[in-house]
Write a protein that holds these residues in place. Structure first.
Motif, short mmCIF file in Angstrom:
data_model
loop_
_atom_site.label_atom_id
_atom_site.label_comp_id
_atom_site.label_asym_id
_atom_site.label_seq_id
_atom_site.Cartn_x
_atom_site.Cartn_y
_atom_site.Cartn_z
N ALA A 143 0.84 -1.21 0.00
CA ALA A 143 0.00 0.00 0.00
C ALA A 143 0.87 1.26 0.00
O ALA A 143 0.61 2.20 -0.75
CB ALA A 143 -0.95 0.00 1.19
N PHE A 144 1.91 1.26 0.82
CA PHE A 144 2.75 2.47 0.91
C PHE A 144 3.61 2.64 -0.34
O PHE A 144 3.76 3.75 -0.84
CB PHE A 144 3.61 2.44 2.18
CG PHE A 144 2.86 2.95 3.38
CD1 PHE A 144 1.93 2.16 4.03
CD2 PHE A 144 3.06 4.23 3.85
CE1 PHE A 144 1.21 2.63 5.12
CE2 PHE A 144 2.35 4.73 4.94
CZ PHE A 144 1.44 3.91 5.57
N LEU A 145 4.17 1.52 -0.85
CA LEU A 145 4.97 1.64 -2.07
C LEU A 145 4.09 2.01 -3.25
O LEU A 145 4.48 2.80 -4.11
CB LEU A 145 5.69 0.31 -2.34
CG LEU A 145 6.74 -0.07 -1.31
CD1 LEU A 145 7.22 -1.49 -1.56
CD2 LEU A 145 7.90 0.91 -1.35
N GLY A 146 2.89 1.42 -3.28
CA GLY A 146 1.96 1.75 -4.35
C GLY A 146 1.57 3.22 -4.29
O GLY A 146 1.44 3.88 -5.33
N GLY A 147 1.37 3.72 -3.08
CA GLY A 147 1.05 5.14 -2.93
C GLY A 147 2.19 6.00 -3.47
O GLY A 147 1.97 7.03 -4.11
N LEU A 148 3.40 5.55 -3.25
CA LEU A 148 4.57 6.27 -3.78
C LEU A 148 4.51 6.34 -5.31
O LEU A 148 4.70 7.40 -5.91
CB LEU A 148 5.84 5.55 -3.32
CG LEU A 148 7.16 6.06 -3.85
CD1 LEU A 148 7.36 7.50 -3.47
CD2 LEU A 148 8.31 5.21 -3.33
N GLY A 149 4.22 5.18 -5.92
CA GLY A 149 4.09 5.15 -7.38
C GLY A 149 2.98 6.07 -7.85
O GLY A 149 3.14 6.84 -8.80
N ALA A 150 1.84 6.02 -7.14
CA ALA A 150 0.69 6.85 -7.54
C ALA A 150 1.03 8.33 -7.42
O ALA A 150 0.64 9.13 -8.27
CB ALA A 150 -0.52 6.51 -6.68
N ALA A 151 1.78 8.70 -6.38
CA ALA A 151 2.14 10.11 -6.21
C ALA A 151 3.13 10.55 -7.29
O ALA A 151 3.03 11.65 -7.83
CB ALA A 151 2.73 10.34 -4.83
N LEU A 152 4.07 9.67 -7.62
CA LEU A 152 5.06 10.03 -8.65
C LEU A 152 4.42 10.15 -10.03
O LEU A 152 4.88 10.92 -10.87
CB LEU A 152 6.18 8.99 -8.69
CG LEU A 152 7.19 9.06 -7.55
CD1 LEU A 152 8.13 7.87 -7.61
CD2 LEU A 152 7.97 10.35 -7.61
N ALA A 153 3.36 9.38 -10.25
CA ALA A 153 2.73 9.39 -11.57
C ALA A 153 1.69 10.50 -11.71
O ALA A 153 1.05 10.62 -12.73
CB ALA A 153 2.07 8.04 -11.84
N LEU A 154 1.55 11.33 -10.67
CA LEU A 154 0.53 12.38 -10.68
C LEU A 154 0.65 13.25 -11.91
O LEU A 154 1.73 13.72 -12.25
CB LEU A 154 0.68 13.28 -9.45
CG LEU A 154 -0.20 12.98 -8.25
CD1 LEU A 154 0.00 14.05 -7.22
CD2 LEU A 154 -1.64 12.90 -8.68
N GLY A 155 -0.49 13.49 -12.55
CA GLY A 155 -0.50 14.43 -13.66
C GLY A 155 -0.04 13.85 -14.98
O GLY A 155 -0.09 14.53 -15.99
N SER A 156 0.42 12.60 -14.99
CA SER A 156 0.86 12.03 -16.26
C SER A 156 -0.31 11.30 -16.92
O SER A 156 -1.18 10.77 -16.24
CB SER A 156 2.00 11.05 -16.03
OG SER A 156 1.50 9.89 -15.41
N LYS A 157 -0.28 11.28 -18.24
CA LYS A 157 -1.29 10.49 -18.94
C LYS A 157 -0.90 9.01 -18.79
O LYS A 157 0.25 8.68 -18.60
CB LYS A 157 -1.31 10.87 -20.41
CG LYS A 157 -1.76 12.29 -20.61
CD LYS A 157 -2.27 12.49 -22.04
CE LYS A 157 -2.94 13.83 -22.17
NZ LYS A 157 -1.96 14.94 -22.04
N ARG A 158 -1.89 8.13 -18.88
CA ARG A 158 -1.66 6.70 -18.73
C ARG A 158 -0.96 6.41 -17.41
O ARG A 158 -0.03 5.61 -17.35
CB ARG A 158 -0.83 6.15 -19.88
CG ARG A 158 -1.33 6.65 -21.21
CD ARG A 158 -1.07 5.67 -22.29
NE ARG A 158 -1.41 4.30 -21.92
CZ ARG A 158 -1.28 3.29 -22.75
NH1 ARG A 158 -0.84 3.49 -23.95
NH2 ARG A 158 -1.59 2.07 -22.35
N GLY A 159 -1.41 7.10 -16.36
CA GLY A 159 -0.79 6.95 -15.06
C GLY A 159 -0.79 5.52 -14.55
O GLY A 159 0.14 5.09 -13.90
N GLY A 160 -1.86 4.78 -14.88
CA GLY A 160 -2.00 3.42 -14.35
C GLY A 160 -0.83 2.54 -14.71
O GLY A 160 -0.26 1.84 -13.87
N LEU A 161 -0.47 2.59 -15.98
CA LEU A 161 0.64 1.77 -16.46
C LEU A 161 1.95 2.21 -15.81
O LEU A 161 2.78 1.40 -15.40
CB LEU A 161 0.74 1.93 -17.98
CG LEU A 161 1.23 0.71 -18.74
CD1 LEU A 161 0.39 -0.49 -18.41
CD2 LEU A 161 1.18 1.01 -20.23
#
Lengths: 221, 204
Positions: free
Chosen positions: A142-160
């Motif tokens: 959960a915490f590492l995933g949150g890190l990925g989600a925060a780093l991907a903020l604002g990018s298109k195709r954030g999920g990938l």
């Protein structure tokens, strides 16, 4: 502290509702667990050998599922501005979000893991260890995933992008957990793997909020 | 309670482009200032810089209370409220859930949230999901969170765009009350605010 409680309750309500909440994650988990044996062959003795490993790996994948939108929705609708102006620092906001994510989807998945492992024919004696690994591992996910989600903020195709950032970080806990489960099942030393998993989890919980807050500030700037 | 906001020699850049530089502005308790300028002049950026969401290229933004200067982070965490382009509302939650959370998060109470809802003519709408509200109703809900929390500096970015005439008047009354109680307002607007306010030109 009161503000943190208010935020945690809101995040829990959101995590519970986000994309079907725990039900969807559990369904996805069940699907992966059913699909993997179809690919690897269904001889019972072979399945029993890899059952804890499959149950464990599928957990990591299911944990990824609902993470993509952890910060993205607040960023898009302007809530993140408001959260940044609150009485708690963004680091605490990140902790609340990841904790809520773990409670709403990681913990239910941890309880489902032994069911899946039993279905695949794992020995019942590994179940307590599997739940423990799944709980600790889920927290790290959960915490590492949150890190990925925060780093991907604002990018298109954030999920990938989240998956690409996060999956390498998932490797150590997956290895440690699988090591502990394998060792325990085979009657070999297993505490080392478990301790490493717990240590990794503590490290992720302690350090990733700093990175998440920095990534959020960067996205808002 | 904040007594003054001091903006000195502020310059803001977005990427390579300098939006404005050398901006000086002092806002004291009970005052409102309106930022005017063409689109893209940097009004929103200035508001976000005051909120601490955006790093200025040069210059300083300082906050003062009656006891003297205070840390900008403390001022922002306790005394500053902002309404940006977006309302900051989750479409899947009810209006009351959102208003209640935002009020508690910024230091208000459930009672103040209910009172603010009353001021903005929202009580009938509180049980509805945010997705069912019109743009004007959502904006009123967002404005209610300002009135519901005890923060003294309001940063408003085009706060009145979706409001009808009657609601603009009602919001004007709320703003006048806020100023009379020693609050401050810094707003970016195209239409004039319905309260006395100083104009500050942004950009050339």
């Amino acid at each position: 502290m009161k503000a943190f409680g208010v935020l945690l309750r809101r995040e829990l309500a959101l995590a519970w509702g986000r994309g079907g909440g725990p039900l969807l994650a559990l369904t996805f988990y069940a699907c992966v667990v059913v699909l993997l044996p179809m690919a690897s062959g269904r001889a019972p003795e072979r399945l029993a050998a890899i059952a804890p490993g499959i149950a464990w790996l599928a957990l990591a994948l299911a944990a990824l599922l609902s993470l993509e939108r952890l910060f993205e929705r607040d960023y898009e609708d302007g809530t993140l501005d408001l959260l940044a102006l609150g009485p708690a620092p963004l680091e605490a906001v990140a902790v609340a979000k990841c904790l809520a994510q773990w409670l709403a989807s990681g913990a239910p998945l941890a309880l489902a893991a032994p069911v899946a492992a039993l279905m695949l024919g794992a020995e019942p004696k590994v179940m307590p260890l599997l739940v423990l690994c799944a709980l600790a591992g889920g927290l790290a996910f959960a915490f590492l995933g949150g890190l990925g989600a925060a780093l991907a903020l604002g990018s298109k195709r954030g999920g990938l992008l989240v998956a690409v950032i996060v999956l390498p970080l998932f490797a150590p806990p997956v290895i440690f957990g699988a090591g502990a489960l394998d060792g325990y099942g085979a009657g070999l030393p297993w505490t080392g793997g478990l301790l490493l998993l717990l240590a990794y989890c503590v490290g992720a919980v302690a350090l990733s909020p700093l990175a998440m807050a920095a990534a959020c500030r960067n996205a808002l700037d | 309670m904040l007594r003054a906001v001091l903006i000195q020699e502020l310059a803001i850049s977005r990427g390579e482009r300098r939006l404005f530089s050398g901006l000086n502005l002092t806002l004291r308790a009970g005052e409102a200032a309106v930022l005017v300028g063409r689109n893209g002049a940097g009004k929103t950026s200035l508001l976000r810089a005051v909120a601490g969401l955006l790093r200025p290229a040069e210059g300083s933004i300082a906050f003062e209370t009656a006891e003297g200067p205070i840390e900008a982070d403390t001022a922002r965490a306790e005394q500053l409220h902002m309404l940006g382009h977006q309302d900051g509302l989750k479409s899947s939650r009810t209006a009351w859930e959102e208003l209640r959370f935002q009020t508690l998060w910024t230091g208000g109470t459930e009672e103040s949230a209910r009172a603010a809802a009353q001021r903005f003519d929202l009580p009938r709408l509180l049980d509805l999901e945010v997705r069912r509200l019109s743009a004007g109703q959502r904006r009123r809900l967002a404005l209610a969170r300002l009135a519901a929390s005890p923060r003294s500096l309001w940063l408003l970015d085009e706060p009145m765009a979706p409001l009808d005439a009657a609601q603009r008047e009602a919001f004007g009354a709320v703003m006048a009350e806020h100023l009379a109680a020693g609050g401050m307002i810094l707003a970016s607007v195209h239409d004039p605010l319905p309260i006395p306010a100083r104009s500050v030109e942004i950009g050339q």
